[in-house]
Design a protein around this motif. Sequence first.
Motif, PDB file in Angstrom:
ATOM      1  N   GLU A  20      23.128  -4.244   5.747  1.00 10.99           N
ATOM      2  CA  GLU A  20      24.299  -3.393   5.945  1.00 10.99           C
ATOM      3  C   GLU A  20      25.024  -3.095   4.662  1.00 10.99           C
ATOM      4  O   GLU A  20      26.178  -2.634   4.695  1.00 10.99           O
ATOM      5  N   LYS A  21      24.423  -3.361   3.496  1.00  6.74           N
ATOM      6  CA  LYS A  21      25.046  -3.124   2.204  1.00  6.74           C
ATOM      7  C   LYS A  21      24.721  -1.702   1.733  1.00  6.74           C
ATOM      8  O   LYS A  21      23.583  -1.271   1.786  1.00  6.74           O
ATOM      9  N   THR A  22      25.747  -0.967   1.290  1.00  7.14           N
ATOM     10  CA  THR A  22      25.540   0.400   0.813  1.00  7.14           C
ATOM     11  C   THR A  22      25.197   0.398  -0.672  1.00  7.14           C
ATOM     12  O   THR A  22      25.261  -0.634  -1.336  1.00  7.14           O
ATOM     13  N   GLU A  23      24.884   1.569  -1.185  1.00 13.19           N
ATOM     14  CA  GLU A  23      24.559   1.685  -2.608  1.00 13.19           C
ATOM     15  C   GLU A  23      25.762   1.420  -3.506  1.00 13.19           C
ATOM     16  O   GLU A  23      25.627   1.178  -4.682  1.00 13.19           O
ATOM     17  N   ASP A  25      27.707  -1.173  -3.203  1.00 12.44           N
ATOM     18  CA  ASP A  25      27.986  -2.600  -3.020  1.00 12.44           C
ATOM     19  C   ASP A  25      29.117  -2.844  -2.031  1.00 12.44           C
ATOM     20  O   ASP A  25      29.934  -3.725  -2.196  1.00 12.44           O
ATOM     21  N   LYS A  26      29.174  -2.024  -1.010  1.00 19.31           N
ATOM     22  CA  LYS A  26      30.115  -2.233   0.083  1.00 19.31           C
ATOM     23  C   LYS A  26      29.312  -2.559   1.338  1.00 19.31           C
ATOM     24  O   LYS A  26      28.124  -2.306   1.410  1.00 19.31           O
ATOM     25  N   TYR A  27      29.985  -3.120   2.325  1.00 18.89           N
ATOM     26  CA  TYR A  27      29.318  -3.553   3.545  1.00 18.89           C
ATOM     27  C   TYR A  27      29.871  -2.826   4.748  1.00 18.89           C
ATOM     28  O   TYR A  27      31.064  -2.558   4.836  1.00 18.89           O
ATOM     29  N   GLY A  28      28.976  -2.517   5.687  1.00 19.60           N
ATOM     30  CA  GLY A  28      29.384  -1.933   6.949  1.00 19.60           C
ATOM     31  C   GLY A  28      29.433  -3.013   8.010  1.00 19.60           C
ATOM     32  O   GLY A  28      28.746  -4.028   7.926  1.00 19.60           O
ATOM     33  N   LEU A  29      30.275  -2.810   8.998  1.00 20.45           N
ATOM     34  CA  LEU A  29      30.364  -3.745  10.108  1.00 20.45           C
ATOM     35  C   LEU A  29      29.534  -3.217  11.265  1.00 20.45           C
ATOM     36  O   LEU A  29      29.624  -2.053  11.622  1.00 20.45           O
ATOM     37  N   GLY A  30      28.742  -4.104  11.847  1.00 18.28           N
ATOM     38  CA  GLY A  30      27.892  -3.709  12.954  1.00 18.28           C
ATOM     39  C   GLY A  30      28.221  -4.480  14.212  1.00 18.28           C
ATOM     40  O   GLY A  30      28.747  -5.585  14.164  1.00 18.28           O
ATOM     41  N   SER A  31      27.926  -3.865  15.331  1.00 14.04           N
ATOM     42  CA  SER A  31      28.102  -4.512  16.625  1.00 14.04           C
ATOM     43  C   SER A  31      26.922  -4.119  17.498  1.00 14.04           C
ATOM     44  O   SER A  31      26.033  -3.382  17.062  1.00 14.04           O
ATOM     45  N   LYS A  32      26.916  -4.566  18.733  1.00 17.88           N
ATOM     46  CA  LYS A  32      25.822  -4.195  19.627  1.00 17.88           C
ATOM     47  C   LYS A  32      25.847  -2.705  19.962  1.00 17.88           C
ATOM     48  O   LYS A  32      24.903  -2.171  20.502  1.00 17.88           O
ATOM     49  N   PHE A  33      26.945  -2.006  19.613  1.00 17.51           N
ATOM     50  CA  PHE A  33      27.075  -0.585  19.880  1.00 17.51           C
ATOM     51  C   PHE A  33      26.675   0.291  18.703  1.00 17.51           C
ATOM     52  O   PHE A  33      26.523   1.478  18.839  1.00 17.51           O
ATOM     53  N   GLY A  34      26.546  -0.312  17.511  1.00 20.67           N
ATOM     54  CA  GLY A  34      26.178   0.445  16.325  1.00 20.67           C
ATOM     55  C   GLY A  34      26.947  -0.031  15.109  1.00 20.67           C
ATOM     56  O   GLY A  34      27.569  -1.088  15.130  1.00 20.67           O
ATOM     57  N   ILE A  35      26.901   0.764  14.045  1.00 17.92           N
ATOM     58  CA  ILE A  35      27.549   0.419  12.786  1.00 17.92           C
ATOM     59  C   ILE A  35      28.794   1.283  12.623  1.00 17.92           C
ATOM     60  O   ILE A  35      28.736   2.508  12.714  1.00 17.92           O
ATOM     61  N   ILE A  36      29.931   0.634  12.382  1.00 12.36           N
ATOM     62  CA  ILE A  36      31.196   1.357  12.207  1.00 12.36           C
ATOM     63  C   ILE A  36      31.193   2.024  10.838  1.00 12.36           C
ATOM     64  O   ILE A  36      30.826   1.404   9.850  1.00 12.36           O
ATOM     65  N   GLU A  37      31.601   3.289  10.776  1.00 12.84           N
ATOM     66  CA  GLU A  37      31.571   4.045   9.528  1.00 12.84           C
ATOM     67  C   GLU A  37      32.779   3.770   8.647  1.00 12.84           C
ATOM     68  O   GLU A  37      33.415   4.678   8.124  1.00 12.84           O
ATOM     69  N   TYR A  39      33.612   1.054   5.398  1.00 17.94           N
ATOM     70  CA  TYR A  39      32.901   0.116   4.532  1.00 17.94           C
ATOM     71  C   TYR A  39      33.884  -0.734   3.745  1.00 17.94           C
ATOM     72  O   TYR A  39      34.967  -0.292   3.393  1.00 17.94           O
ATOM     73  N   TYR A  40      33.484  -1.991   3.497  1.00 22.89           N
ATOM     74  CA  TYR A  40      34.355  -2.970   2.856  1.00 22.89           C
ATOM     75  C   TYR A  40      33.665  -3.617   1.664  1.00 22.89           C
ATOM     76  O   TYR A  40      32.450  -3.782   1.667  1.00 22.89           O
ATOM     77  N   THR A  41      34.449  -4.020   0.677  1.00 22.78           N
ATOM     78  CA  THR A  41      33.900  -4.804  -0.423  1.00 22.78           C
ATOM     79  C   THR A  41      33.761  -6.251   0.049  1.00 22.78           C
ATOM     80  O   THR A  41      34.367  -6.657   1.039  1.00 22.78           O
ATOM     81  N   ALA A  42      32.982  -7.037  -0.677  1.00 19.36           N
ATOM     82  CA  ALA A  42      32.733  -8.422  -0.280  1.00 19.36           C
ATOM     83  C   ALA A  42      34.025  -9.237  -0.211  1.00 19.36           C
ATOM     84  O   ALA A  42      34.185 -10.076   0.676  1.00 19.36           O
TER      85      ALA A  42
END
Length: 70
Positions: A20-23, A25-37, A39-42
């Motif tokens: 779930e890491k973007t180019e 270096d941020k992260y997306g949050l995922g759930s059983k419904f999909g990935i929330i658009e 993005y967060y830093t570590a």
Amino acid sequence: MARQDLQCYTEKMVNQMNKEKTENDKYGLGSKFGIIEVYYTANELEPLGVASFPELDNIPFNKISIREVV
């Protein structure tokens, strides 16, 4: 044995986070419904601890816009 379990858990978490890491270096949050658009830093994320979340093993790739979440 505990050290091996911790190492295995750590490797799984690193692999999951890298999925779930973007180019940028941020992260997306995922759930059983999909990935929330959103993005967060570590440093904006907090670790969940050593609990097991098997429902997060298969996160769908569809994107959920912030309007769908609210």
